[in-house]
Design an enzyme around this catalytic site. Sequence first.
Site, PDB file in Angstrom:
ATOM      1  N   TYR A 145      44.752 -24.105  50.862  1.00  0.00           N
ATOM      2  CA  TYR A 145      45.691 -23.399  51.737  1.00  0.00           C
ATOM      3  C   TYR A 145      46.962 -23.163  50.942  1.00  0.00           C
ATOM      4  CZ  TYR A 145      48.952 -22.655  55.650  1.00  0.00           C
ATOM      5  OH  TYR A 145      49.900 -22.151  56.517  1.00  0.00           O
ATOM      6  N   ASP A 240      49.344 -24.327  42.894  1.00  0.00           N
ATOM      7  CA  ASP A 240      50.133 -24.500  44.105  1.00  0.00           C
ATOM      8  C   ASP A 240      50.389 -26.005  44.238  1.00  0.00           C
ATOM      9  OD1 ASP A 240      51.032 -24.994  46.651  1.00  0.00           O
ATOM     10  OD2 ASP A 240      49.642 -23.620  47.641  1.00  0.00           O
ATOM     11  N   LYS A 268      58.296 -28.449  49.929  1.00  0.00           N
ATOM     12  CA  LYS A 268      58.283 -29.771  50.580  1.00  0.00           C
ATOM     13  C   LYS A 268      59.285 -30.764  49.982  1.00  0.00           C
ATOM     14  CE  LYS A 268      53.775 -29.121  52.600  1.00  0.00           C
ATOM     15  NZ  LYS A 268      53.807 -28.922  54.044  1.00  0.00           N
TER      16      LYS A 268
HETATM   17  N1  HOZ Z   1      51.165 -27.304  54.815  1.00  0.00           N
HETATM   18  C1  HOZ Z   1      51.201 -28.298  55.836  1.00  0.00           C
HETATM   19  C2  HOZ Z   1      50.139 -29.313  55.626  1.00  0.00           C
HETATM   20  N2  HOZ Z   1      48.861 -28.839  55.534  1.00  0.00           N
HETATM   21  C3  HOZ Z   1      51.191 -27.790  57.179  1.00  0.00           C
HETATM   22  C4  HOZ Z   1      52.535 -27.381  57.600  1.00  0.00           C
HETATM   23  C5  HOZ Z   1      52.397 -26.401  58.702  1.00  0.00           C
HETATM   24  O1  HOZ Z   1      51.504 -25.556  58.646  1.00  0.00           O
HETATM   25  O2  HOZ Z   1      53.208 -26.489  59.617  1.00  0.00           O
END
Ligand code: HOZ
Length: 429
Positions: A145, A240, A268
């Site tokens: 993702y 990423d 983050k």
């Molecule tokens: N990227 C985050 C953890 N998989 C999720 C954050 C979100 O989509 O709010």
Amino acid sequence: MSDRSLSHKLFTAAKEVIPGGVNSPVRAFRNVDGEPFFVSRARGSRIWDVDGNEYIDYVGTWGPAILGHAPAVVLDALHQAAKAGVSFGIPNPQEVEMARLIVDWVPSVEKVRMVNSGTEATMTAIRLARGYTGRDKIVKFAGCYHGHVDSLLVAAGSGALTHGRPDSAGVPGAFADETIVLPYNDPEAVERAFAAEGETIAAIILEPYPANAGLVFPRPGYLEFLREITRKHGALLIFDEVMTGFRVAKGGVQSLTGVTPDLTALGKVIGGGLPVGAFGGRADIMDHLAPDGPVYQAGTLSGNPLALAAGLAQLREMEKQDGWSRLEKIGAAFEHGVRDALDRAGRPATFHRVGSMFCLYFSDRPMWNVDDVKQCDFDAFRRFFWSALDRGVYFAPSQYEAGFISLAHSEEDIARTAEVTAAALLDLA
Ligand code: HOZ
């Protein structure tokens, strides 16, 4: 079961005015057949909901809270920075300090630009890769993702996978056609893709440790292979490291493995809890960005002084405390507790951890890609999740998400978590 009636009331009100009641789908708790709790405050390793329930938190605002919630150094830095103004829209000294820190810490980064989220970082990294190579196609891996970027919301992980929508509606077919989706950890699939369409591939983008389908690790030699094949075909390699950057090590996965990508997306931890992202890499590629080059990218709030003050304070504190070594020790104690709990409950399971990131898979099979993860026992996960939450431990509400430990997690927190884990596992019997 804990009383969450105020949360329920707020969620009912939220659903009237916010789609699904949440501002990001991963917060909806739908996949665990429930409703989210609403937070009133968070401090250290703990988070409290509006009904007064207290939880040991292993979500850590989905990664950023590496020192724990609301650390004093970040609060102080924010207060100081705010006194000088909250946004300038013109260069400020902290931007240079942050850029220097990233260049010094992240092995492959020679130049870097600040943005406001991980999504912006990956979105621009692939635009830059396309602009630099003059090619259109991007290779991504199923279950990885990269934020909600149009052409990367294909076979996506995290909330997209959790809610059964790995291929988002609203992404034009023409965009999706530019994305080649391959299974992670399968070199032959990559070889076939390059043999068939190598001249059109601008880049491979991947989470070097995919952390949006739980937490998956590359097979030995896999990252090296990706480095080699991209180089051979004139394509770029994009890591990423939004989740792993400054988290698994000071310099991210690339510093652990020695495999250096051409471009890196960050987010983050770098923001100390404020909205920050960054992307950087080889200077000759980064110089293709406007105003020096033809690839456009911009942002009113990019390099925002408050966000950078928070991020710099957090990163400096991590360095001062030798945070990554300390997190490895806390993580090892956590792993020991979880494995012991699994033994006590007589439940075979696959547990992955690197430093302060982890995933407990409700399956005893090896996990090499998202297809393996899909074989987990999701009903057991759901029951475990609620059982732990009702005992005061908050794990991510999806089998597809990783967990995060912080420097604020004490020995007592870890011991309590082991007890809760054992009890919640025994509940499954
Ligand atoms: N990227 C985050 C953890 N998989 C999720 C954050 C979100 O989509 O709010």
